[in-house]
Motif scaffolding. Structure first.
Motif, mmCIF file in Angstrom:
data_model
loop_
_atom_site.group_PDB
_atom_site.id
_atom_site.type_symbol
_atom_site.label_atom_id
_atom_site.label_comp_id
_atom_site.label_asym_id
_atom_site.label_seq_id
_atom_site.Cartn_x
_atom_site.Cartn_y
_atom_site.Cartn_z
ATOM 1 N N MET A 5 50.829 34.701 39.135
ATOM 2 C CA MET A 5 50.023 35.894 38.877
ATOM 3 C C MET A 5 50.800 37.176 39.169
ATOM 4 O O MET A 5 50.535 38.207 38.555
ATOM 5 C CB MET A 5 48.742 35.860 39.705
ATOM 6 C CG MET A 5 47.801 34.747 39.306
ATOM 7 S SD MET A 5 46.370 34.634 40.381
ATOM 8 C CE MET A 5 45.455 36.095 39.888
ATOM 9 N N SER A 21 40.408 36.845 42.522
ATOM 10 C CA SER A 21 41.123 36.644 41.260
ATOM 11 C C SER A 21 41.965 35.375 41.302
ATOM 12 O O SER A 21 42.116 34.697 40.280
ATOM 13 C CB SER A 21 41.973 37.869 40.910
ATOM 14 O OG SER A 21 43.039 38.053 41.816
ATOM 15 N N ALA A 25 41.429 32.228 38.818
ATOM 16 C CA ALA A 25 42.536 31.672 38.031
ATOM 17 C C ALA A 25 42.660 30.173 38.229
ATOM 18 O O ALA A 25 43.141 29.461 37.346
ATOM 19 C CB ALA A 25 43.838 32.368 38.412
#
Length: 57
Positions: A5, A21, A25
């Protein structure tokens, strides 16, 4: 996942990666494993903070 990421991002963009996040993911995590995504995001933030403190000025 956190490395993937952050790869290719600016420091500010990488700092924007949150615990949520990372978990998103990973397509969600069971509650007993949520701390794993928290550790990764926290480590990324600490590493960036450390880098910035050493390269300030």
């Amino acid at each position: 996942m956190v490395t993937e990421m952050a790869r290719g991002k600016t420091l500010d963009e990488a700092m924007a990666r949150t615990k949520e996040s990372v978990a998103e993911a990973l397509d969600g995590l069971p509650p007993q494993k949520m701390h794993c995504s928290n550790l990764g995001a926290d480590a990324l933030h600490k590493a960036i903070e450390d880098y910035r403190s050493k390269h300030a000025g």
